[in-house]
Design a protein around this motif. Structure first.
Motif, PDB file in Angstrom:
ATOM      1  N   LYS A   1       7.824 -13.001 -39.452  1.00 51.23           N
ATOM      2  CA  LYS A   1       7.935 -12.111 -38.277  1.00 51.23           C
ATOM      3  C   LYS A   1       9.056 -11.088 -38.483  1.00 51.23           C
ATOM      4  O   LYS A   1       8.913  -9.914 -38.162  1.00 51.23           O
ATOM      5  CB  LYS A   1       8.218 -12.910 -37.003  1.00 51.23           C
TER       6      LYS A   1
ATOM      7  N   GLN B   1       7.866  -8.489 -40.844  1.00 54.51           N
ATOM      8  CA  GLN B   1       6.909  -7.603 -40.163  1.00 54.51           C
ATOM      9  C   GLN B   1       7.666  -6.549 -39.337  1.00 54.51           C
ATOM     10  O   GLN B   1       7.338  -5.364 -39.369  1.00 54.51           O
ATOM     11  CB  GLN B   1       6.019  -8.470 -39.261  1.00 54.51           C
ATOM     12  N   MET B   2       8.685  -6.992 -38.635  1.00 57.53           N
ATOM     13  CA  MET B   2       9.520  -6.087 -37.843  1.00 57.53           C
ATOM     14  C   MET B   2      10.204  -5.083 -38.771  1.00 57.53           C
ATOM     15  O   MET B   2      10.202  -3.872 -38.515  1.00 57.53           O
ATOM     16  CB  MET B   2      10.545  -6.905 -37.053  1.00 57.53           C
TER      17      MET B   2
ATOM     18  N   THR C   1       7.747  -2.476 -40.167  1.00 53.95           N
ATOM     19  CA  THR C   1       7.343  -1.548 -39.106  1.00 53.95           C
ATOM     20  C   THR C   1       8.436  -0.519 -38.865  1.00 53.95           C
ATOM     21  O   THR C   1       8.163   0.686 -38.746  1.00 53.95           O
ATOM     22  CB  THR C   1       7.043  -2.333 -37.809  1.00 53.95           C
TER      23      THR C   1
ATOM     24  N   TYR D   1      14.626  -7.429 -29.740  1.00 56.08           N
ATOM     25  CA  TYR D   1      14.577  -6.035 -30.206  1.00 56.08           C
ATOM     26  C   TYR D   1      15.529  -5.272 -29.303  1.00 56.08           C
ATOM     27  O   TYR D   1      15.423  -5.373 -28.076  1.00 56.08           O
ATOM     28  CB  TYR D   1      13.145  -5.517 -30.081  1.00 56.08           C
TER      29      TYR D   1
ATOM     30  N   ASP E   1       1.580 -12.037 -31.154  1.00 52.22           N
ATOM     31  CA  ASP E   1       1.730 -11.019 -32.195  1.00 52.22           C
ATOM     32  C   ASP E   1       2.749  -9.989 -31.745  1.00 52.22           C
ATOM     33  O   ASP E   1       2.824  -9.667 -30.550  1.00 52.22           O
ATOM     34  CB  ASP E   1       0.396 -10.303 -32.449  1.00 52.22           C
ATOM     35  N   LEU E   2       3.509  -9.463 -32.675  1.00 51.29           N
ATOM     36  CA  LEU E   2       4.458  -8.397 -32.343  1.00 51.29           C
ATOM     37  C   LEU E   2       3.675  -7.125 -32.003  1.00 51.29           C
ATOM     38  O   LEU E   2       2.717  -6.801 -32.698  1.00 51.29           O
ATOM     39  CB  LEU E   2       5.375  -8.114 -33.539  1.00 51.29           C
TER      40      LEU E   2
ATOM     41  N   LEU F   1       3.419  -3.983 -32.766  1.00 56.24           N
ATOM     42  CA  LEU F   1       3.983  -3.131 -33.807  1.00 56.24           C
ATOM     43  C   LEU F   1       3.946  -1.645 -33.452  1.00 56.24           C
ATOM     44  O   LEU F   1       4.897  -0.912 -33.724  1.00 56.24           O
ATOM     45  CB  LEU F   1       3.273  -3.394 -35.137  1.00 56.24           C
ATOM     46  N   GLU F   2       2.858  -1.208 -32.839  1.00 56.86           N
ATOM     47  CA  GLU F   2       2.752   0.202 -32.463  1.00 56.86           C
ATOM     48  C   GLU F   2       3.841   0.573 -31.451  1.00 56.86           C
ATOM     49  O   GLU F   2       4.502   1.605 -31.572  1.00 56.86           O
ATOM     50  CB  GLU F   2       1.351   0.482 -31.893  1.00 56.86           C
TER      51      GLU F   2
ATOM     52  N   SER G   1       7.279   0.672 -33.046  1.00 54.67           N
ATOM     53  CA  SER G   1       7.380   1.916 -33.803  1.00 54.67           C
ATOM     54  C   SER G   1       7.651   3.115 -32.885  1.00 54.67           C
ATOM     55  O   SER G   1       8.530   3.938 -33.166  1.00 54.67           O
ATOM     56  CB  SER G   1       6.071   2.114 -34.575  1.00 54.67           C
TER      57      SER G   1
END
Length: 125
Positions: free
Chosen positions: A23, A26-27, A30, A67, A98-99, A101-102, A105
């Motif tokens: 995770k 993934q962060m 991104t 975050y 799920d993170l 992501l969009e 970003s």
């Protein structure tokens, strides 16, 4: 004993089990994509991305990914964040989801634009 202070993002990641590391990675990816010119740093013992100022921080907690896009990053996206626990400058993304992501970003890019404007204003003084 005080909490240890990581000297690198890799060291920070190494303190967590593999599923949390995934995770975190993934962060990281991104944010790297969203902020290609920003420098990865450790600030306040957390991974962060910095240009003229630190734009965003992130960290693993017990049950969520924290975050930290500062107050403006949270308030600007408050509608999109309505399904998450937030505070003045922090957002919690539960590990069992799920993170987004969009959204992560978009918030990072908003903070980048904000920092650019602030740097421009400083130059004009």
């Amino acid at each position: 004993m005080m909490n240890p202070k990581p000297t690198s993002v890799e060291e920070y990641f190494s303190w967590f089990p593999p599923e949390i590391q995934a995770k975190l990675q993934q962060m990281r990816e991104t944010l790297r994509e969203a902020l290609p010119h920003a420098k990865e740093v450790i600030s306040y013992s957390m991974p962060a991305f910095k240009t003229t100022e630190v734009l965003v921080y992130y960290a693993a907690a017990k049950k969520h990914m924290g975050y930290y896009p500062t107050g403006s990053g949270v308030s600007e996206f408050k509608n999109e964040l309505s399904g998450y626990v937030t505070s003045k400058g922090a957002i919690q993304f539960p590990f069992d989801q799920d993170l987004p992501l969009e959204l992560i970003s978009q918030i990072a890019q908003f903070r980048d634009e904000e920092a650019k404007l602030r740097a421009e204003l400083k130059k004009k003084r």
